[in-house]
Design a protein around this motif. Structure first.
Motif, mmCIF file in Angstrom:
data_model
loop_
_atom_site.group_PDB
_atom_site.id
_atom_site.type_symbol
_atom_site.label_atom_id
_atom_site.label_comp_id
_atom_site.label_asym_id
_atom_site.label_seq_id
_atom_site.Cartn_x
_atom_site.Cartn_y
_atom_site.Cartn_z
ATOM 1 N N ARG A 523 0.827 -1.206 0.000
ATOM 2 C CA ARG A 523 0.000 0.000 0.000
ATOM 3 C C ARG A 523 0.864 1.260 0.000
ATOM 4 O O ARG A 523 0.532 2.255 -0.653
ATOM 5 C CB ARG A 523 -0.924 0.031 1.219
ATOM 6 N N GLU A 524 1.972 1.215 0.742
ATOM 7 C CA GLU A 524 2.865 2.378 0.784
ATOM 8 C C GLU A 524 3.468 2.649 -0.594
ATOM 9 O O GLU A 524 3.616 3.811 -1.005
ATOM 10 C CB GLU A 524 3.957 2.130 1.824
ATOM 11 N N TRP A 525 3.803 1.581 -1.310
ATOM 12 C CA TRP A 525 4.308 1.727 -2.674
ATOM 13 C C TRP A 525 3.278 2.439 -3.548
ATOM 14 O O TRP A 525 3.616 3.297 -4.359
ATOM 15 C CB TRP A 525 4.642 0.344 -3.227
ATOM 16 N N GLU A 526 2.013 2.100 -3.373
ATOM 17 C CA GLU A 526 0.955 2.717 -4.173
ATOM 18 C C GLU A 526 0.864 4.215 -3.910
ATOM 19 O O GLU A 526 0.697 5.022 -4.838
ATOM 20 C CB GLU A 526 -0.378 2.024 -3.885
ATOM 21 N N ALA A 527 0.984 4.602 -2.641
ATOM 22 C CA ALA A 527 0.963 6.030 -2.315
ATOM 23 C C ALA A 527 2.181 6.738 -2.892
ATOM 24 O O ALA A 527 2.083 7.868 -3.393
ATOM 25 C CB ALA A 527 0.897 6.224 -0.800
ATOM 26 N N ASP A 528 3.355 6.106 -2.830
ATOM 27 C CA ASP A 528 4.553 6.697 -3.437
ATOM 28 C C ASP A 528 4.335 6.945 -4.923
ATOM 29 O O ASP A 528 4.732 7.992 -5.465
ATOM 30 C CB ASP A 528 5.754 5.766 -3.253
ATOM 31 N N CYS A 529 3.714 5.979 -5.603
ATOM 32 C CA CYS A 529 3.467 6.122 -7.046
ATOM 33 C C CYS A 529 2.434 7.204 -7.325
ATOM 34 O O CYS A 529 2.567 7.966 -8.300
ATOM 35 C CB CYS A 529 3.005 4.796 -7.638
ATOM 36 N N LEU A 530 1.400 7.279 -6.484
ATOM 37 C CA LEU A 530 0.368 8.308 -6.704
ATOM 38 C C LEU A 530 0.976 9.701 -6.671
ATOM 39 O O LEU A 530 0.765 10.505 -7.585
ATOM 40 C CB LEU A 530 -0.726 8.186 -5.639
ATOM 41 N N PHE A 653 -5.900 6.615 -9.969
ATOM 42 C CA PHE A 653 -6.313 5.563 -9.024
ATOM 43 C C PHE A 653 -6.116 4.183 -9.630
ATOM 44 O O PHE A 653 -5.518 3.293 -9.015
ATOM 45 C CB PHE A 653 -7.776 5.755 -8.624
ATOM 46 N N MET A 654 -6.607 3.993 -10.841
ATOM 47 C CA MET A 654 -6.559 2.668 -11.455
ATOM 48 C C MET A 654 -5.132 2.242 -11.793
ATOM 49 O O MET A 654 -4.815 1.054 -11.810
ATOM 50 C CB MET A 654 -7.432 2.627 -12.705
ATOM 51 N N ASN A 655 -4.253 3.205 -12.052
ATOM 52 C CA ASN A 655 -2.868 2.866 -12.385
ATOM 53 C C ASN A 655 -1.995 2.649 -11.155
ATOM 54 O O ASN A 655 -1.068 1.833 -11.189
ATOM 55 C CB ASN A 655 -2.247 3.959 -13.260
ATOM 56 N N THR A 656 -2.257 3.380 -10.089
ATOM 57 C CA THR A 656 -1.360 3.296 -8.927
ATOM 58 C C THR A 656 -1.894 2.393 -7.819
ATOM 59 O O THR A 656 -1.109 1.697 -7.167
ATOM 60 C CB THR A 656 -1.079 4.692 -8.347
ATOM 61 N N PHE A 657 -3.192 2.379 -7.597
ATOM 62 C CA PHE A 657 -3.742 1.583 -6.496
ATOM 63 C C PHE A 657 -4.190 0.220 -7.020
ATOM 64 O O PHE A 657 -5.374 -0.118 -7.030
ATOM 65 C CB PHE A 657 -4.873 2.334 -5.797
ATOM 66 N N ALA A 658 -3.194 -0.558 -7.434
ATOM 67 C CA ALA A 658 -3.481 -1.858 -8.039
ATOM 68 C C ALA A 658 -4.193 -2.789 -7.064
ATOM 69 O O ALA A 658 -5.021 -3.604 -7.475
ATOM 70 C CB ALA A 658 -2.180 -2.499 -8.524
ATOM 71 N N SER A 659 -3.886 -2.674 -5.775
ATOM 72 C CA SER A 659 -4.525 -3.562 -4.795
ATOM 73 C C SER A 659 -5.999 -3.232 -4.613
ATOM 74 O O SER A 659 -6.754 -4.031 -4.047
ATOM 75 C CB SER A 659 -3.807 -3.479 -3.441
#
Length: 737
Positions: A523-530, A653-659
């Motif tokens: 989840r932290e990776w997703e926020a970094d990417c966002l 959202f769809m690209n970064t929050f894959a989970s």
């Protein structure tokens, strides 16, 4: 308690004479799983209350209908996994002919379950029915698992649920993918009301429960759309609710309004906005006859002495001023955006963040919890496979040699044995001088950021292989950090261990600490990417991992040292001019939202004591997102949202929050990803304001930004003192019954 003959000093009363009825259970369900109601009842009711197990009527799905079956001379020993290998029960076998041997077994088991349910019901009625019923109320108004549409005379049965119930159960069962396939065994509404002297108590807390509480209590005559309205026939039925849960009860609200000696401007705005939206006319076009026809607006007019036109102008100008505030630009500011979970900021007010992305402003983002409970085992398994492919590719050996994955700035990865990945040469020798240590620290930060840039390059180029390389780089880095790995061989072995763990785990099981941490880092990776989408590097993104968030059945309360101090220290480090916080009451969504609100409020109190000159000047933005929302009269800043921003919201959202893109843990309000629900809410807020102000106000506005508006973000801007007061009010709405 003493007034009713109970002395708390003597402990709990002896309850061994009581019969206990388990009201429901998912099916199929292993009773040994800790997320089964059977397990919950055993631990918290039978043991916790000291009940006599011999007098407890329980729903043990592992034994119901599982006696051996003989078909064509062949005897089968049964268990749930054999009968329902994919955990899916086909209820059509109740009335259609089986197509094969296995379906014949399933049909027999279904018939046995139905007979068991009838016997369970009969046993309850032999006891005289239920004397005391205690339950909650679901998002569709269900009690037990009697969902909307249930017959008020229904009895114990095996039945399906609806989407709202499945969404609410997703967290307990490990995702909507699991809860969609589960049926339930539940006592019926007729089971509860069979005993006319039954004392039935429904407990509801939080403003999010207000709509279903209102429907259950005010529905007259009782209706199948409001399952709890079946309790109207019980003279001893009661709802025990908080102020927030009672906020939509008509008579209560009217009595409260009439008890006020005067009406505030906010009350005028609230009732005029509601009248305009209900009638479909501009606020300025409301007539006295229309307002006097509604007892609420009539009461407002009676308590305000100003002429009607002046009151309409008051409400109208208030809405306009909030929109004007929302289009203002802020410069030379330092923002600290806080969120309970990693996607709360973007779902709550991404357009407001983007509006203030300029060279003069500094933005920092702090996620307060790890968020590991919203990562499914299936998703983690895909990350493991991506890491395997990455380790087998050509890029990994080069990066390993360069020390790319060193998890400490001055401790490079040790040399790799040649037995597994012979192409990986030894890593560079350690460097120990302070200057080199600082250089290594900067290099490490750079490599973490490079993970993000590689991934975003893949997104931009529509190159799935490059996207996977970026996320695999970070996942491998996370493995090294969590498990303290030193060689590629250890990495491969650990991937195998994780795969075996996931295969053995049941959905919804509480994970071991290392898996929790690994899921949280996804989840932290997703926020970094966002935030990388918008140019912000990892050193502006803070993952606090507050300790109260542990994935237990009962969430712990925040403590000062563990949960408040990290936020306070971050405030002292950044010294923001603007702080944002999710302003959600308890019961309005995930429990973590309310607990983070209280932790942030306490941290601000400490910060104000330590840095009063800076803290007193700070402005705080309270926001809400997909779990709860402001009424226009509650917010004081309306940020416009264009079609372009809707596209940015959806794509990012769809690209970064894959989970989260498959919505494994969705809202009961929408069967789909949260970005779609956020857009729906923002569009609805625009629709309401367009009615109140008139379409021409938007379409003919001189500002093209207003003409392009198709949604609105509602924010409440406050001083630190106002925020503390608001947090106390939200606490009282939850705790005062």
């Amino acid at each position: 308690m003493r007034a009713n003959g109970l002395d708390p000093s003597k402990g709990k009363p002896n309850m061994r004479s009581l019969n206990f009825i388990q009201i429901d259970e998912f099916y199929p369900m292993d009773p040994q799983q800790k997320n089964s109601f059977f397990h919950y009842v055993q631990n918290f009711y039978i043991q916790g209350f000291g009940l006599d197990p011999a007098k407890c009527h329980l729903i043990d799905c592992s034994s119901i209908g599982m006696e051996p079956v003989t078909i064509d001379g062949k005897t089968f020993s049964l268990n749930q996994k054999f009968v329902w290998p994919d955990d899916t029960v086909d209820l059509s076998l109740r009335y259609r002919s089986p197509k094969n041997e296995h379906e014949r077994i399933q049909a027999i088991v279904l018939s046995r379950i139905d007979q068991w349910c009838q016997t369970y019901e009969a046993n309850i009625r032999k006891l005289g029915g239920i004397g005391f019923f205690l339950g909650g109320i679901g998002p569709d108004g269900h009690i037990g698992f009697n969902v909307q549409g249930s017959d008020h005379f229904c009895t114990t049965r095996l039945c399906p649920t609806n989407y709202m119930t499945q969404a609410a159960a997703a967290n307990d069962l490990g995702g909507i993918e699991v809860s969609r396939t589960r049926l339930v065994i539940t006592i019926g509404l007729g089971t509860i009301t069979f005993n006319p002297r039954c004392v039935a108590i429904i407990i509801a807390a939080g403003e999010a429960k207000a709509p279903v509480v209102e429907h259950a209590i005010q529905c007259s005559p009782p209706n199948v759309d409001a399952p709890a309205s079946s309790l109207h026939c019980l003279v001893n039925a009661r709802f025990y609710i908080t102020q927030g849960a009672a906020s939509m009860l008509t008579e209560r609200n009217y009595a409260h309004l009439c008890a006020c000696p005067s009406c505030s401007d906010a009350q005028v705005e609230y009732h005029f906005v509601e009248a305009a939206a209900r009638l479909g006319v501009r606020i300025l076009d409301l007539t006295r006859d229309q307002l006097m026809a509604d007892r609420f607006t009539a009461a407002v007019l009676q308590r305000r002495k100003e002429p009607l036109e002046e009151l309409k102008q008051l409400a109208y100008r208030s809405l306009v001023s909030k929109i004007e505030k929302g289009v203002e630009s802020i410069n030379e500011a330092t923002f600290l955006h806080t969120e309970p979970h990693h996607d709360d900021i973007m779902l709550g007010y991404l357009p407001a963040v983007v509006r203030h992305l300029n060279a003069t402003n500094d933005h920092n983002f702090a996620t307060c919890t790890s968020g590991f409970t919203s990562v499914t085992n299936g998703f983690l398994a895909t990350r493991v496979e991506a890491a395997r492919r990455f380790l087998a590719g050509k890029t990994f050996p080069r990066l390993w040699q360069e020390g790319y994955f060193c998890c400490e700035p001055h401790v490079p990865c040790p040399a790799s044995p040649s037995s597994v990945l012979s192409s990986c040469p030894p890593s560079p020798a350690p460097a120990t001088s302070p200057a080199v240590c600082a250089e290594e620290a900067a290099r490490l930060a750079g490599t973490r950021q490079t993970d993000v840039w590689v991934f975003l390059d893949g997104v931009a180029q529509k190159n799935p292989l490059l996207e996977e390389e970026g996320l695999a780089r970070r996942f491998v880095r996370n493995l090294i950090t969590v498990y303290e790995l030193h060689t590629p061989e250890e990495l491969l072995a650990k991937l195998g261990e994780i795969t075996r763990y996931l295969e053995a785990a049941y959905p919804g099981m509480k994970d071991v600490a290392e898996i929790q941490r690994l899921k949280g880092m996804c989840r932290e990776w997703e926020a970094d990417c966002l935030w990388g989408y918008f140019g912000w590097s990892c050193d502006h993104i803070h993952h606090l991992r507050l300790g109260f968030y542990q994935g237990n059945i009962f969430t712990e309360e925040p403590t000062v040292k563990r949960d408040v101090e990290p936020i306070s220290q971050l405030l002292e480090q950044i010294k923001p001019t603007h702080l944002t916080c999710a302003l959600d009451p308890e019961g309005s969504g995930p429990d973590t939202h309310y607990k983070v609100l209280q932790a942030v409020s306490s941290a601000l109190g400490l910060y104000q004591q330590r840095c009063p000159a800076v803290a007193d000047k700070m402005r705080i933005w309270g926001y809400r997102n997909v779990w709860f929302r402001f009424h226009p009269s509650e917010a004081n800043c309306f940020v416009p949202v264009s079609m372009t921003m809707f596209s940015v919201l959806h794509d990012s959202f769809m690209n970064t929050f894959a989970s989260q893109k498959n919505a494994s843990f969705p809202s009961y309000m929408l069967d789909g990803p949260f970005c779609d629900l956020a857009q729906s809410i923002q569009a609805e807020q625009y629709r309401k304001l367009k009615i109140c102000l008139g379409a021409d106000w938007f379409q003919q506005h001189p500002n093209p930004e207003i003409r392009a508006t198709r949604g609105f973000i509602f924010l409440t801007e406050m001083s630190i003192q106002e925020f503390a007061s608001r947090a106390r009010i939200l606490r009282s709405l939850t705790q005062n019954i």
